[in-house]
Design an enzyme around this catalytic site. Structure first.
Site, PDB file in Angstrom:
ATOM      1  N   GLY A 110       0.787  -1.230   0.000  1.00 31.75           N
ATOM      2  CA  GLY A 110       0.000   0.000   0.000  1.00 31.75           C
ATOM      3  C   GLY A 110       0.816   1.275   0.000  1.00 31.75           C
ATOM      4  O   GLY A 110       0.319   2.327  -0.371  1.00 31.75           O
ATOM      5  N   GLU A 111       2.102   1.194   0.404  1.00 30.33           N
ATOM      6  CA  GLU A 111       2.917   2.400   0.496  1.00 30.33           C
ATOM      7  C   GLU A 111       3.317   2.898  -0.886  1.00 30.33           C
ATOM      8  O   GLU A 111       3.759   2.126  -1.739  1.00 30.33           O
ATOM      9  CB  GLU A 111       4.170   2.146   1.334  1.00 30.33           C
ATOM     10  N   ALA A 112       3.194   4.212  -1.086  1.00 33.61           N
ATOM     11  CA  ALA A 112       3.448   4.803  -2.403  1.00 33.61           C
ATOM     12  C   ALA A 112       4.877   4.571  -2.879  1.00 33.61           C
ATOM     13  O   ALA A 112       5.111   4.261  -4.052  1.00 33.61           O
ATOM     14  CB  ALA A 112       3.142   6.301  -2.366  1.00 33.61           C
ATOM     15  N   ILE A 138       5.310   0.999  -4.092  1.00 31.62           N
ATOM     16  CA  ILE A 138       4.623   0.830  -5.379  1.00 31.62           C
ATOM     17  C   ILE A 138       5.460   1.444  -6.496  1.00 31.62           C
ATOM     18  O   ILE A 138       5.623   0.850  -7.575  1.00 31.62           O
ATOM     19  CB  ILE A 138       3.235   1.480  -5.339  1.00 31.62           C
TER      20      ILE A 138
END
Length: 400
Positions: free
Chosen positions: A161-163, A166
């Site tokens: 989920g962490e930008a 990703i």
């Protein structure tokens, strides 16, 4: 006259000097004595070899069973904590601390939690970065269109989920896809932006909570100018859109550990008082905020929550309540009933009946911290932010 032992040399004593007339006979005895010692030593070695052959299958089987048990234990540790699991396997000499070896383990080994794989690959330490590159190289994307390649890539792990995680993983994917398919895109930036556009399209088309479904023309419009300032062929975008519309991405479903892993790195956790829905009483609950959901438990040691509140389309703010201080409220801005669920006493999961959730913190600072964390979780959209940044980069490069 003392009796002379004929075998005295066997005891490590030097044989006495023979009388002048018996020199040849003593020399012969010495030679035979050393030959006897040599025969005894050879016999011992043969006995040891036979014993080893007899015991070898059993020892090998025992050693194999020990390694197998350790390997299974290491995989379980990995599913609960990827870094600890890998270090355990390396220390047990069951896995090499090399990027290629780690990547093959993550890509080929059965029974690994896909969420744990994603978390391990997303870390920014050098070995993790090299492992990510090696992991992506194990994928063969030649002659696949972008949707087909994304289906394969996103099935091998769960995107974290962490930008920042990703960003690194999708950058590695875009580089690998362009290496396998030279000439399809003018730069990896184009592949990167279009990949995110496809992922967001998949969510918009197949998430029942999204009412405004984008059509083909909107998808084409939002991807104009991303190919080094030029438009991608309409036929390419049409085929990609049709592929996603007809079949959504399959997201890996992990085993029972997946729910536990959800709560490993929460945005926030702590005790709050919660007002009941049907019975208006305050009860102390342990809350965990993660992945745009608010989970609450009766005890901190519980594995399964007794209630889940999805935060999508909700608002949060301070609440003045005469019965409790330091309150906050979750509510729908349209006044609709919140789509939440809870577990009844008999274990049956039922839909919640709240139009709002009233919570009370221990103090004003804690209440404000919860409000800030919940607001950040509601508005967080890493895909949109990452695509916007990369589009600005492409525009900047083409205009300079």
């Amino acid at each position: 006259m003392a009796i002379r032992r004929k075998d005295s040399f066997l005891w490590g004593k030097a044989p006495p000097k023979p009388p002048p007339g018996g020199k040849r006979q003593g020399h012969t005895m010495e030679i035979h004595g050393f030959e006897l010692l040599d025969d005894i030593q050879k016999l011992r070695l043969e006995i040891d070899d036979v014993t080893a052959e007899i015991q070898s299958p059993e020892l090998k089987a025992q050693s194999k069973n020990v390694k197998s048990r350790r390997f299974i234990r290491g995989k379980k540790k990995f599913n609960m904590d990827p870094n600890k699991g890998v270090l355990y396997l390396v220390d047990s000499e069951l896995l090499e601390w090399r990027a290629e070896s780690l990547a093959e383990f993550l890509y080929k080994e059965d029974g690994l939690n896909k969420t744990a794989i994603g978390n391990f690959l997303g870390e920014r330490e050098e070995m993790h970065l090299q492992t990510l590159k090696a992991f992506v190289r194990l994928h063969e994307f030649s002659d696949l269109n972008l949707v087909q390649a994304l289906r394969q890539f996103l099935w091998s792990f769960r995107l974290p989920g962490e930008a920042q995680k990703i960003d690194r993983m999708m950058e590695a994917f875009a580089t690998r896809y362009c290496d396998c398919n030279p000439g399809v895109f003018q730069s990896t930036d184009t592949c990167y932006i279009l990949s995110f556009a496809i992922i967001m399209l998949n969510t918009s088309l197949h998430n029942p909570n999204v009412k405004d479904k984008p059509g083909l023309q909107r998808f084409v419009t939002m991807n104009r100018g991303i190919n080094n300032g030029k438009d991608l062929p309409t036929e390419l975008l049409t085929n990609l859109y049709a592929s996603i519309r007809s079949e959504p991405f399959k997201i890996p479903v992990d085993d029972g550990n997946d729910l536990t892993l959800t709560f490993f790195n929460p945005d926030r956790e702590g005790w709050l008082l919660k007002m009941g829905g049907r019975v208006k009483t305050w009860k102390r609950r342990w809350f965990i905020l993660t992945d745009s959901c608010l989970y609450y438990f009766e005890y901190t040691t519980d594995k399964d929550p007794i209630g889940i509140i999805p935060l999508e389309n909700l608002c949060v703010g301070k609440l003045c309540d005469s019965s409790k201080p330091f309150c906050l409220e979750l509510y729908s801005p349209k006044g609709q009933k919140i789509k939440a669920c809870k577990t009844e006493n008999k274990g049956r999961v039922v839909q919640g009946k709240h139009q709002s959730y009233k919570l009370s913190a221990a103090g004003s600072e804690e209440r404000d911290a919860w409000i800030d964390a919940i607001r950040a979780s509601i508005t967080k959209d890493p895909f949109y932010d990452l695509v916007s940044l990369r589009k600005r980069k492409v525009i900047s490069n083409t205009s300079s």
